[in-house]
Design an enzyme around this catalytic site. Structure first.
Site, PDB file in Angstrom:
ATOM      1  N   TYR A  97       0.853  -1.201   0.000  1.00 56.78           N
ATOM      2  CA  TYR A  97       0.000   0.000   0.000  1.00 56.78           C
ATOM      3  C   TYR A  97       0.891   1.255   0.000  1.00 56.78           C
ATOM      4  O   TYR A  97       1.859   1.348   0.777  1.00 56.78           O
ATOM      5  CB  TYR A  97      -0.892  -0.026   1.255  1.00 56.78           C
ATOM      6  CG  TYR A  97      -1.733   1.201   1.400  1.00 56.78           C
ATOM      7  CD1 TYR A  97      -2.810   1.432   0.548  1.00 56.78           C
ATOM      8  CD2 TYR A  97      -1.447   2.154   2.368  1.00 56.78           C
ATOM      9  CE1 TYR A  97      -3.575   2.579   0.663  1.00 56.78           C
ATOM     10  CE2 TYR A  97      -2.217   3.303   2.496  1.00 56.78           C
ATOM     11  CZ  TYR A  97      -3.273   3.501   1.633  1.00 56.78           C
ATOM     12  OH  TYR A  97      -4.027   4.643   1.749  1.00 56.78           O
ATOM     13  N   ASP A 169      -1.260  -7.327   6.689  1.00 57.96           N
ATOM     14  CA  ASP A 169      -2.301  -6.326   6.469  1.00 57.96           C
ATOM     15  C   ASP A 169      -3.478  -7.065   5.832  1.00 57.96           C
ATOM     16  O   ASP A 169      -3.402  -7.488   4.684  1.00 57.96           O
ATOM     17  CB  ASP A 169      -1.747  -5.224   5.550  1.00 57.96           C
ATOM     18  CG  ASP A 169      -2.754  -4.102   5.305  1.00 57.96           C
ATOM     19  OD1 ASP A 169      -3.969  -4.373   5.347  1.00 57.96           O
ATOM     20  OD2 ASP A 169      -2.326  -2.961   5.047  1.00 57.96           O
ATOM     21  N   LYS A 194     -12.056   0.553   5.156  1.00 54.22           N
ATOM     22  CA  LYS A 194     -12.507  -0.170   3.958  1.00 54.22           C
ATOM     23  C   LYS A 194     -13.664  -1.114   4.321  1.00 54.22           C
ATOM     24  O   LYS A 194     -14.718  -0.664   4.669  1.00 54.22           O
ATOM     25  CB  LYS A 194     -11.317  -0.908   3.341  1.00 54.22           C
ATOM     26  CG  LYS A 194     -10.025  -0.071   3.273  1.00 54.22           C
ATOM     27  CD  LYS A 194     -10.117   1.112   2.319  1.00 54.22           C
ATOM     28  CE  LYS A 194      -8.990   2.121   2.491  1.00 54.22           C
ATOM     29  NZ  LYS A 194      -7.647   1.620   2.379  1.00 54.22           N
TER      30      LYS A 194
HETATM   31  C1  PLP Z   1      -6.304   2.110   2.860  1.00 55.07           C
HETATM   32  C2  PLP Z   1      -5.275   1.121   3.229  1.00 55.07           C
HETATM   33  C3  PLP Z   1      -4.370   1.376   4.283  1.00 55.07           C
HETATM   34  C4  PLP Z   1      -4.342   2.697   5.020  1.00 55.07           C
HETATM   35  O1  PLP Z   1      -5.457   2.894   5.800  1.00 55.07           O
HETATM   36  P1  PLP Z   1      -6.059   4.345   6.185  1.00 55.07           P
HETATM   37  O2  PLP Z   1      -7.262   3.993   6.961  1.00 55.07           O
HETATM   38  O3  PLP Z   1      -6.354   5.045   4.883  1.00 55.07           O
HETATM   39  O4  PLP Z   1      -5.003   5.046   6.952  1.00 55.07           O
HETATM   40  C5  PLP Z   1      -3.471   0.385   4.618  1.00 55.07           C
HETATM   41  N1  PLP Z   1      -3.441  -0.789   3.969  1.00 55.07           N
HETATM   42  C6  PLP Z   1      -4.279  -1.066   2.947  1.00 55.07           C
HETATM   43  C7  PLP Z   1      -4.186  -2.383   2.258  1.00 55.07           C
HETATM   44  C8  PLP Z   1      -5.212  -0.121   2.548  1.00 55.07           C
HETATM   45  O5  PLP Z   1      -6.048  -0.397   1.517  1.00 55.07           O
END
Ligand code: PLP
Length: 394
Positions: A97, A169, A194
Site C-alpha cells: 500500500y 495487512d 474499507k
Molecule cells: C487504505 C489502506 C491502508 C491505510 O489505511 P487508512 O485507513 O487510509 O489510513 C493500509 N493498507 C491497505 C491495504 C489499505 O487499503
C-alpha cells in the site's frame, strides 16, 4: 454455532442500561471513587468503553488475544513499526500500500530502519531476503491492485525460524475470509476504513496480536503516542462489522460474476481476480481463504492511459474514487491515482500498466454492474468511431 451468529451475539448488551446498541461513551474522563479507584476507566486516551467493545470484537474475529483501535489504518501500521529499533530491517511485499511505502521510506528510514521489498508471492524470495537484522516481515495478501497472494503459513514458518515477527495487512480479505493469526502470523493490521467500516463513512485502523505480551507492548505505544480512535468512530466501526459477513458474501459472489464477464470481453486484456482459475495464485488463494474478495483489476487491449480515462468517463454506477470496500461500487485508475508517485517503469513492471483499472465491487446487483460497464465500453468505441469519422471528413 456459525461464525455469523457468534459475531452478532459477541457484541455485548450494555450492562448498565440493557441498551441493545453499544452506547457511545463520548467522554474524556471518568469520575473516580477515591484517588486511583475507578470502574476500570480513567481517561479516554488510555481506554474508553465504546472503543473497548470494538477492540474485543476485532480480537475475537481475528482469533487473537489483544485488539487495538487507531485513528487510521496508517496509525495502526505506525504502531507496529514502533516495535523496531535503529539497525533493524523489514522484509516487505513489493506492491505494498502506497501510504505504508511512504511511512517506511520517508519517516522510518531516517531513524535507520531499512526495508527490503520482494515479491512475497514467491516464498523463496522472502527466505533469500532475510538477514540477521530482519525483525519484521510485512505482507499484504491479496495485494493492491494486482491481487497477488502470498502463502501466509509458509512465510510464518520462515519468520519463526529467523526470530522475526510476521505482520499481515488483512484489509482486502477481512477476517470473514482469512484469519492470518491462525495461519501463524503474529500481528494483523486493518484499514477499517474499507470493508470493516464498510460504508465509506469513516477513517479507522485496527490491530490484533496473537500473543498478549506483544499486545500489551503495542497497547503501551497506543497510549504513549495517542493515535486512538474516538468513541463515535469506534461505534460506527462496530456497526459496520455487524454486517461484515453478509456484505463480504455478496461482494464475493458479485465480483466473481463481473470478473468472469470481463474475462470474455473483447476489449479487455488481462483480468486480475484470485477467484479466476487463470489467476497465477488461484490455488493458494483457495487454500488459505474462504473467498476471493470484492476487488477486481483489469487492463485493456488498447493499453493506453487515454483508453482507461475514456472508459471511466462513461461509467455511471461505478464512481471514480480512491478507497474501496463500501456499499457503492468504485472504479479507479491506479497509474493516475493511488500509484501516481511510483516511477512509470517500476509501476509497469509490477503489472500496473497504463490502462489498468481497479474495481471495488459494491452491493449493487451483478447484472446492473455488468450493464454499466458494457454501456461504458460501447460509448468508448462510439467515441473512437466518431473520431475516425471526423478525421475522414476533414
Ligand atoms: C487504505 C489502506 C491502508 C491505510 O489505511 P487508512 O485507513 O487510509 O489510513 C493500509 N493498507 C491497505 C491495504 C489499505 O487499503
Amino acid at each position: 454455532m456459525s461464525s455469523i451468529t457468534e459475531l452478532i451475539h459477541s457484541i455485548p448488551v450494555d450492562p448498565l442500561t440493557g441498551a441493545i446498541s453499544v452506547p457511545i461513551y463520548q467522554t474524556s474522563t471518568f469520575v473516580q471513587d477515591a484517588p486511583g479507584v475507578n470502574k476500570g476507566y480513567d481517561y479516554s486516551r488510555s481506554n474508553n468503553p465504546t472503543r473497548a467493545v470494538l477492540e474485543q470484537l476485532i480480537a475475537k474475529l481475528e482469533k487473537g488475544s489483544t485488539g487495538l483501535a487507531f485513528a487510521s489504518g496508517l496509525a495502526a501500521i505506525d504502531c507496529v513499526i514502533k516495535l523496531l529499533k535503529t539497525g533493524d530491517e523489514i522484509v516487505a511485499v513489493d506492491d505494498i500500500y502506497g501510504g505504508a511505502f511512504r511511512l517506511f521510506g520517508s519517516v522510518y528510514e531516517q531513524f535507520g530502519i531499512k526495508v527490503h521489498y520482494v515479491d512475497t508471492s514467491d516464498t523463496n524470495k522472502v527466505f533469500e531476503a532475510i538477514t540477521a537484522k530482519t525483525k519484521l516481515i510485512w505482507l499484504e495478501t491479496p495485494t493492491n491492485p494486482t491481487l497477488k497472494i502470498s502463502d501466509i503459513a509458509a512465510i510464518a514458518k520462515i519468520a519463526k525460524a529467523s526470530n522475526a515477527l510476521l505482520c499481515v495487512d488483512n484489509t482486502f480479505a477481512t477476517p470473514a475470509l482469512q484469519t492470518p493469526l491462525v495461519l501463524g502470523a503474529d500481528i494483523v493490521v486493518h484499514s477499517a476504513t474499507k470493508y470493516l467500516g464498510g460504508h465509506s463513512d469513516l477513517i479507522a485502523g485496527l490491530l490484533v496480536t496473537k500473543d498478549p505480551t506483544l499486545g500489551a507492548k503495542l497497547r503501551f505505544y497506543q497510549n504513549a503516542c495517542g493515535n486512538i480512535l474516538g468513541p463515535f468512530d469506534s461505534w460506527l466501526t462496530i456497526r459496520g462489522i455487524e454486517t461484515l459477513h453478509l456484505r463480504i458474501r455478496q461482494h464475493c459472489s458479485t465480483a466473481l460474476e463481473v470478473a468472469e464477464w470481463l474475462e470474455q470481453h473483447p476489449l479487455v486484456d488481462k483480468v486480475y481476480y484470485p477467484g479466476l482459475k487463470t489467476h497465477p495464485n488461484h490455488v493458494i488463494a483457495t487454500q488459505q481463504a474462504k473467498g476471493y474478495g470484492g476487488i477486481i483489476s483489469f487492463s485493456l487491449k488498447e493499453d493506453t492511459e487515454a483508453a482507461a480515462i475514456e472508459l471511466v468517463k462513461h461509467t455511471g454506477l461505478f464512481k471514480l474514487a480512491e478507497s474501496l470496500g463500501g456499499i457503492k461500487s468504485l472504479i479507479s485508475h491506479p497509474a493516475n491515482m493511488t500509484h501516481k508517485s511510483i516511477p512509470a517503469d517500476k509501476r509497469r513492471a509490477n503489472g500496473v500498466v497504463d490502462s489498468l483499472l481497479r474495481l471495488s465491487i459494491g452491493l449493487e446487483e451483478a447484472e446492473d454492474l455488468i450493464e454499466d460497464l458494457e454501456q461504458a465500453f460501447q460509448k468508448t468505441t462510439n467515441t473512437k468511431n466518431n473520431k475516425v469519422y471526423e478525421t475522414a471528413t476533414f
